[in-house]
Design a protein around this motif. Structure first.
Motif, mmCIF file in Angstrom:
data_model
loop_
_atom_site.group_PDB
_atom_site.id
_atom_site.type_symbol
_atom_site.label_atom_id
_atom_site.label_comp_id
_atom_site.label_asym_id
_atom_site.label_seq_id
_atom_site.Cartn_x
_atom_site.Cartn_y
_atom_site.Cartn_z
ATOM 1 N N SER A 66 0.573 -0.902 -0.041
ATOM 2 C CA SER A 66 -0.125 0.127 -0.371
ATOM 3 C C SER A 66 0.891 1.540 0.117
ATOM 4 C CB SER A 66 -1.294 -0.090 1.269
ATOM 5 O OG SER A 66 -0.557 0.329 2.039
ATOM 6 N N TYR A 67 1.783 1.669 0.772
ATOM 7 C CA TYR A 67 2.755 2.285 0.625
ATOM 8 C C TYR A 67 4.295 2.019 -0.687
ATOM 9 C CZ TYR A 67 6.560 5.501 2.422
ATOM 10 O OH TYR A 67 7.348 6.675 2.957
ATOM 11 N N TYR A 68 4.670 1.385 -1.267
ATOM 12 C CA TYR A 68 5.069 0.891 -1.977
ATOM 13 C C TYR A 68 4.111 -0.032 -3.774
ATOM 14 C CZ TYR A 68 8.950 1.813 1.171
ATOM 15 O OH TYR A 68 9.840 2.163 1.678
ATOM 16 N N ASP A 69 4.853 0.543 -4.528
ATOM 17 C CA ASP A 69 5.186 -0.370 -5.862
ATOM 18 C C ASP A 69 4.989 -1.342 -6.391
ATOM 19 O OD1 ASP A 69 2.759 -0.056 -8.436
ATOM 20 O OD2 ASP A 69 5.037 -0.187 -9.391
ATOM 21 N N LYS A 70 3.881 -2.566 -5.970
ATOM 22 C CA LYS A 70 5.373 -3.955 -6.532
ATOM 23 C C LYS A 70 6.304 -3.522 -8.365
ATOM 24 C CE LYS A 70 3.602 -8.053 -6.920
ATOM 25 N NZ LYS A 70 2.845 -9.522 -6.950
ATOM 26 N N GLU A 71 6.127 -3.203 -8.838
ATOM 27 C CA GLU A 71 6.743 -3.463 -10.179
ATOM 28 C C GLU A 71 8.222 -1.997 -9.874
ATOM 29 O OE1 GLU A 71 5.991 -5.486 -12.583
ATOM 30 O OE2 GLU A 71 4.907 -5.835 -11.826
ATOM 31 N N GLU A 72 8.027 -1.237 -8.986
ATOM 32 C CA GLU A 72 9.611 -0.645 -8.714
ATOM 33 C C GLU A 72 10.140 -0.909 -7.645
ATOM 34 O OE1 GLU A 72 7.689 2.931 -6.727
ATOM 35 O OE2 GLU A 72 7.026 3.692 -9.208
#
Length: 95
Positions: A66-72
């Protein structure tokens, strides 16, 4: 030190060159990762992300994502894996 640009075109050229360099670097990283079998299946990636989340004090993977983008995060993990591989396996010949 601040960069001083004579005009907008100078700044545009610097930004364009920087973007091209970053794109080439990422393409090289992904090519190495693919060749060396470093690209993980979704299940293995999720397990790695769960461990990363736990190691960094998150209550769950969902909270982490919810805080970090999975692809990034995936891109950063691949970049880190390739960098570690290169440091361990590349010999520099000084002439």
């Amino acid at each position: 030190a601040r960069a001083v640009f004579a005009n907008f075109n100078d700044l545009e050229d610097v930004v364009s060159e920087s973007a091209q360099f970053a794109a080439k670097r990422m393409l090289a990283v992904w090519a190495i990762a693919q060749k060396e079998g470093m690209l993980q299946e979704e299940k293995a990636l999720n397990e790695r992300l769960e461990q990363l989340a736990a190691d960094n004090g998150w209550d769950s993977l969902d909270q982490f994502l919810s805080y970090y983008d999975k692809e990034e995060v995936r891109e950063q993990l691949v970049y880190d894996d390739v960098l570690e591989y290169l440091l361990e396996n590349v010999q520099i010949n000084q002439q």
